[in-house]
Motif scaffolding. Structure first.
Motif, PDB file in Angstrom:
ATOM      1  N   LYS A   1      -2.642  11.373  -0.200  1.00  0.00           N
ATOM      2  CA  LYS A   1      -2.779  11.447  -1.572  1.00  0.00           C
ATOM      3  C   LYS A   1      -4.119  11.682  -2.065  1.00  0.00           C
ATOM      4  O   LYS A   1      -4.352  12.460  -3.009  1.00  0.00           O
ATOM      5  CB  LYS A   1      -2.254   9.882  -2.159  1.00  0.00           C
TER       6      LYS A   1
ATOM      7  N   GLN B   1       6.108  -1.599  -4.792  1.00  0.00           N
ATOM      8  CA  GLN B   1       5.914  -0.228  -4.314  1.00  0.00           C
ATOM      9  C   GLN B   1       4.760   0.475  -4.609  1.00  0.00           C
ATOM     10  O   GLN B   1       4.381   1.367  -4.076  1.00  0.00           O
ATOM     11  CB  GLN B   1       7.079   0.646  -4.642  1.00  0.00           C
TER      12      GLN B   1
ATOM     13  N   ASN C   1       0.855  -1.188   0.046  1.00  0.00           N
ATOM     14  CA  ASN C   1       0.048   0.024   0.041  1.00  0.00           C
ATOM     15  C   ASN C   1       0.743   1.324  -0.040  1.00  0.00           C
ATOM     16  O   ASN C   1       1.283   1.613   1.047  1.00  0.00           O
ATOM     17  CB  ASN C   1      -0.733  -0.115   1.149  1.00  0.00           C
ATOM     18  N   ASN C   2       1.117   1.737  -1.263  1.00  0.00           N
ATOM     19  CA  ASN C   2       2.198   3.047  -1.314  1.00  0.00           C
ATOM     20  C   ASN C   2       3.418   2.899  -0.443  1.00  0.00           C
ATOM     21  O   ASN C   2       3.683   3.754   0.371  1.00  0.00           O
ATOM     22  CB  ASN C   2       1.084   4.030  -0.901  1.00  0.00           C
ATOM     23  N   GLY C   3       4.043   1.655  -0.431  1.00  0.00           N
ATOM     24  CA  GLY C   3       5.366   1.618   0.160  1.00  0.00           C
ATOM     25  C   GLY C   3       5.159   0.869   1.491  1.00  0.00           C
ATOM     26  O   GLY C   3       5.784   0.334   1.972  1.00  0.00           O
ATOM     27  N   LYS C   4       4.138   0.822   2.122  1.00  0.00           N
ATOM     28  CA  LYS C   4       3.767   0.029   3.341  1.00  0.00           C
ATOM     29  C   LYS C   4       3.338  -1.467   2.978  1.00  0.00           C
ATOM     30  O   LYS C   4       2.501  -1.691   2.151  1.00  0.00           O
ATOM     31  CB  LYS C   4       2.533   0.748   4.296  1.00  0.00           C
TER      32      LYS C   4
ATOM     33  N   SER D   1       3.388  -2.957   9.808  1.00  0.00           N
ATOM     34  CA  SER D   1       4.345  -2.780   8.722  1.00  0.00           C
ATOM     35  C   SER D   1       5.398  -3.921   8.545  1.00  0.00           C
ATOM     36  O   SER D   1       5.866  -4.266   9.673  1.00  0.00           O
ATOM     37  CB  SER D   1       4.938  -1.448   8.829  1.00  0.00           C
TER      38      SER D   1
ATOM     39  N   ASP E   1       8.280   6.560  -2.929  1.00  0.00           N
ATOM     40  CA  ASP E   1       7.566   5.402  -3.301  1.00  0.00           C
ATOM     41  C   ASP E   1       7.393   4.471  -2.016  1.00  0.00           C
ATOM     42  O   ASP E   1       6.422   3.576  -1.664  1.00  0.00           O
ATOM     43  CB  ASP E   1       8.189   4.723  -4.168  1.00  0.00           C
ATOM     44  N   ASP E   2       8.543   4.433  -1.025  1.00  0.00           N
ATOM     45  CA  ASP E   2       8.663   3.443  -0.306  1.00  0.00           C
ATOM     46  C   ASP E   2       8.160   3.957   1.149  1.00  0.00           C
ATOM     47  O   ASP E   2       8.272   5.160   1.206  1.00  0.00           O
ATOM     48  CB  ASP E   2      10.022   3.095  -0.221  1.00  0.00           C
ATOM     49  N   ASN E   3       7.750   3.286   2.220  1.00  0.00           N
ATOM     50  CA  ASN E   3       7.684   3.818   3.497  1.00  0.00           C
ATOM     51  C   ASN E   3       8.703   3.636   4.560  1.00  0.00           C
ATOM     52  O   ASN E   3       8.525   3.927   5.673  1.00  0.00           O
ATOM     53  CB  ASN E   3       6.333   3.187   4.160  1.00  0.00           C
TER      54      ASN E   3
ATOM     55  N   ARG F   1       5.078   6.311  13.704  1.00  0.00           N
ATOM     56  CA  ARG F   1       3.732   7.099  12.860  1.00  0.00           C
ATOM     57  C   ARG F   1       3.791   8.587  12.859  1.00  0.00           C
ATOM     58  O   ARG F   1       4.341   9.314  13.881  1.00  0.00           O
ATOM     59  CB  ARG F   1       2.431   6.515  13.847  1.00  0.00           C
TER      60      ARG F   1
ATOM     61  N   TYR G   1       3.317   9.072   1.463  1.00  0.00           N
ATOM     62  CA  TYR G   1       1.716   8.895   1.309  1.00  0.00           C
ATOM     63  C   TYR G   1       1.214   8.113   2.303  1.00  0.00           C
ATOM     64  O   TYR G   1       0.155   7.962   2.158  1.00  0.00           O
ATOM     65  CB  TYR G   1       1.571   8.491   0.042  1.00  0.00           C
ATOM     66  N   ASN G   2       1.939   7.539   3.350  1.00  0.00           N
ATOM     67  CA  ASN G   2       1.768   6.863   4.346  1.00  0.00           C
ATOM     68  C   ASN G   2       1.990   7.210   5.748  1.00  0.00           C
ATOM     69  O   ASN G   2       3.246   7.669   5.936  1.00  0.00           O
ATOM     70  CB  ASN G   2       2.452   5.339   4.017  1.00  0.00           C
TER      71      ASN G   2
ATOM     72  N   ASP H   1       2.203   5.426   8.381  1.00  0.00           N
ATOM     73  CA  ASP H   1       3.112   4.473   8.919  1.00  0.00           C
ATOM     74  C   ASP H   1       4.395   4.241   8.324  1.00  0.00           C
ATOM     75  O   ASP H   1       4.684   3.694   7.200  1.00  0.00           O
ATOM     76  CB  ASP H   1       2.514   3.132   9.257  1.00  0.00           C
TER      77      ASP H   1
END
Lengths: 466, 173
Positions: free
Chosen positions: B153, A120, A67-70, A202, B33-35, B123, B55-56, B58
């Motif tokens: 987003k 990703q 989910n968008n990186g998670k 995560s 792109d990554d979290n 978070r 965009y996240n 977490d």
């Protein structure tokens, strides 16, 4: 004058375009009898004949939500099981759509390296327990044959949440097939919204940090607080049951006509005196064997789906399937038969049994249209209400490294192939119980592969391959 | 009243512009792109990492360090300066980050094991945050930091749609 003619031509073209587009809309929102003919009854009957019982046993090894990186794992547990199964249905619907026709589905073949980039995005990755042969998968889905001969094996299916893009990962060929099935209406966006309502952990792909020491299947959670799993108590499925009744049902004769021998270790052997026999171990392991020869069938008559159906029917009639059973492997045999292995999970976690060395808890062999061998070891699981703290997977990896170091093994020559939580059975004189464990699948530089199993609460090593 | 031809022209221009401008704006306001944020203490890297937008909510603080290194992670959130008067409010609607303060939000501590990897989930919410990671071992102490921001987003897309199509009246009579 010329201008008027041009205008008329354009107008006619526009009208034609509008007719074509309107027809498309009508076909999309079809009403039988107006734009399309009522569906043929024969087709309806064919659809009814498609047997989806076997399909229920195709379940993923892992379901990863990107989910968008998670990244997170979705389990078939009591909390999110409904969502898990809805996503699985979407996956099977895509495969059904794919196998039904090749011509109408355009696709691109991408190099396998694109997998990390796709992960990703916003999608779900259904990793199957083994690489399904495309013919076997099509057969289980009710298709006699498929034209997708380029795809050798289906290792995983990826479905996008925010577009109609679908992917099939074929590790055998090292390819990633990208599809955009415009006819397939999916509810993926809605399902992602539902997933986002839950608190999820995560996860991190460890190969992104150290690709030398971890394979791309090592996917571990990042816990912000202590993570707990329920302690469970189990009973053997044969407990409180009359063994003679079980044997009579398997051997299909009256209980009074059974011949039996009791071995010193408590195992009872039953026979019908001619063609069938079975063994019931006091730990609950049941083994059945049949020497009857079936009708010699032509090679083409029984498809894999038929064989899986025979297996499904036999198991259903003989003690049944435990909840959340899945097919863990299908091996074709020389005599037009196959060996199908099943496993089951509790709260989404696989059940493993190290005591009897049985890797797959249900195993059935079909040949000549008949069940030749059948073996099972099933437990009835009950929660005790007690919760166990689960150790962080990085701590578990540290314990493994310490152990390997103590054994004078070079840590640079060890690669961790997989890491997952499971429930492992232990038998004592009085009771049978299950513990949450961490399983680390390890391979050495020389190619020795094996599983280290650790108590997930204490980190004590319970089983080691070398 | 705008005649039909004029209206059609305007409509086409709006549609074409929106098709070009929206992807362009999305590309400019791109998030990571990554979290995860990787802090590598095994190699000599920059102490202040490039700011990142996510965009996240977490995010995962992860990285590599020698065995037995203590990793201290501190999260700070950015408090905007308090608005003093109506006049100052009228002057600018945009936040002035130079006048605000980093406020300590929470901290985490870990000791790196034989895997030489650490992973800590964090978070964040709307606004700016600073993540400060300190590695302490026998060789000394190294601190690295990064400023991160969370963007919704869906909210961004909604905002663009409102701004571009907000005044568009398709009331064709």
């Amino acid at each position: 004058m010329k201008l008027e003619k041009l205008k008329t031509t354009i107008l006619i073209l526009l009208v034609l375009v509008s007719i074509v587009l309107t027809t498309r809309i009508w076909l999309d929102i079809s009403i039988e009898g107006i734009f399309i003919m009522p569906k043929d009854n024969v087709i309806k009957e064919e659809k009814k004949d498609v047997e989806f019982d076997s399909l229920a046993f195709i379940k993923p090894e892992k379901m990863i939500i990107n989910n968008n990186g998670k990244h997170t794992l979705l389990f078939n547990d009591s909390e999110k099981g409904a969502l898990y199964n809805r996503i699985l249905e979407e996956g099977m619907a895509f495969l059904g759509n794919l196998f039904s026709s090749k011509e109408s589905m355009s696709y691109d073949i991408l190099p396998i390296e694109n997998l990390n980039k796709i992960r990703q995005g916003s999608n779900v990755e259904i990793i199957l327990p083994f690489s399904f042969d495309v013919d076997i998968l099509a057969s289980i889905l009710g298709f006699d044959k498929t034209d997708w001969i380029d795809i050798k094996g289906v290792d995983s299916i990826i479905m996008s949440f925010d577009s109609n893009l679908h992917y099939i990962l074929d590790k055998k060929e090292g390819s990633l097939y990208e599809f955009n099935p415009i006819d397939l209406k999916s509810n993926m966006k809605f399902l992602l919204d539902m997933i986002n309502k839950f608190e999820t952990y995560s996860y991190v792909f460890l190969n992104e940090l150290d690709s030398e020491k971890f394979s791309d299947d090592v996917f571990i959670p990042a816990y912000s607080s202590s993570f707990k799993l329920p302690r469970v108590s189990v009973t053997s499925e044969i407990q409180d049951k009359d063994l003679k009744d079980i044997a009579a049902s398997f051997l299909n004769i009256e209980a009074g006509s059974l011949r039996s021998i009791v071995e010193p270790n408590g195992t009872v052997i039953y026979s019908d005196g001619s063609e069938k026999g079975m063994k019931i171990n006091k730990d609950g392991l049941i083994e059945y064997v049949s020497y009857t020869s079936g009708i010699i069938l032509k090679k083409s008559i029984l498809s894999i789906n038929d064989l899986v159906d025979i297996a499904t029917g036999f198991i259903e009639d003989h003690l049944g399937f435990p909840y959340d059973t899945y097919i863990s492997s299908i091996e074709k045999t020389d005599n037009d038969g196959c060996i199908i292995k099943y496993n089951y999970r509790y709260e989404g976690l696989p059940i493993i049994n190290d005591n009897l060395g049985l890797k797959d808890l249900v195993e059935i062999e079909i040949a000549e249209g008949k069940v030749k061998k059948y073996k099972r070891l099933i437990r009835h699981i009950k929660e005790t209400g007690e919760l166990k703290d689960i150790k962080n997977p990085l701590s578990i990896i540290d314990i493994l490294y310490k152990r390997l170091h103590d054994k004078n093994m070079n840590l640079d020559e060890i690669k961790i192939m997989d890491a997952y939580l499971a429930y492992m059975e232990f038998d004592t004189e009085k009771d049978i119980f299950m513990l949450p464990v961490w399983v680390l699948d390890v391979i050495t530089y020389e190619g020795n592969r094996g599983k280290y199993i650790m108590n997930a609460e204490t980190g004590v090593i319970l089983s080691e391959p070398y | 009243m705008v005649n039909n031809k004029g209206f059609v022209k305007i409509l086409i221009i709006v549609l074409v512009l929106s098709m070009i401008i929206l992807p362009l704006i999305s590309a400019v306001v791109s998030a990571d792109d990554d979290n995860k944020i990787v802090f590598n203490f095994l190699e000599d890297t920059e102490d202040i990492l490039e700011p990142k937008i996510f965009y996240n909510k977490d995010i995962t603080i992860t990285g590599r360090a020698l065995e037995n290194t203590t990793i201290n992670i501190n999260k700070y959130w950015y408090r905007l300066p308090r608005k003093k008067s109506i006049i100052s409010k009228e002057k600018s609607q945009e936040p002035d980050y130079d006048l605000g303060k980093w406020i300590f939000s929470c901290g985490f501590s870990e000791i790196v094991g034989a895997s030489q990897i650490f992973i800590v989930p964090v978070r964040i919410n709307m606004g700016k945050y600073k993540i400060e990671v300190t590695a302490i071992n026998n060789n000394g102490e190294i601190t690295k930091e990064i400023v991160v921001e969370y963007n919704d987003k869906e909210q961004i897309n909604k905002e663009f749609r409102t701004r571009i199509f907000g005044d568009l009246d398709l009331n064709i009579e």
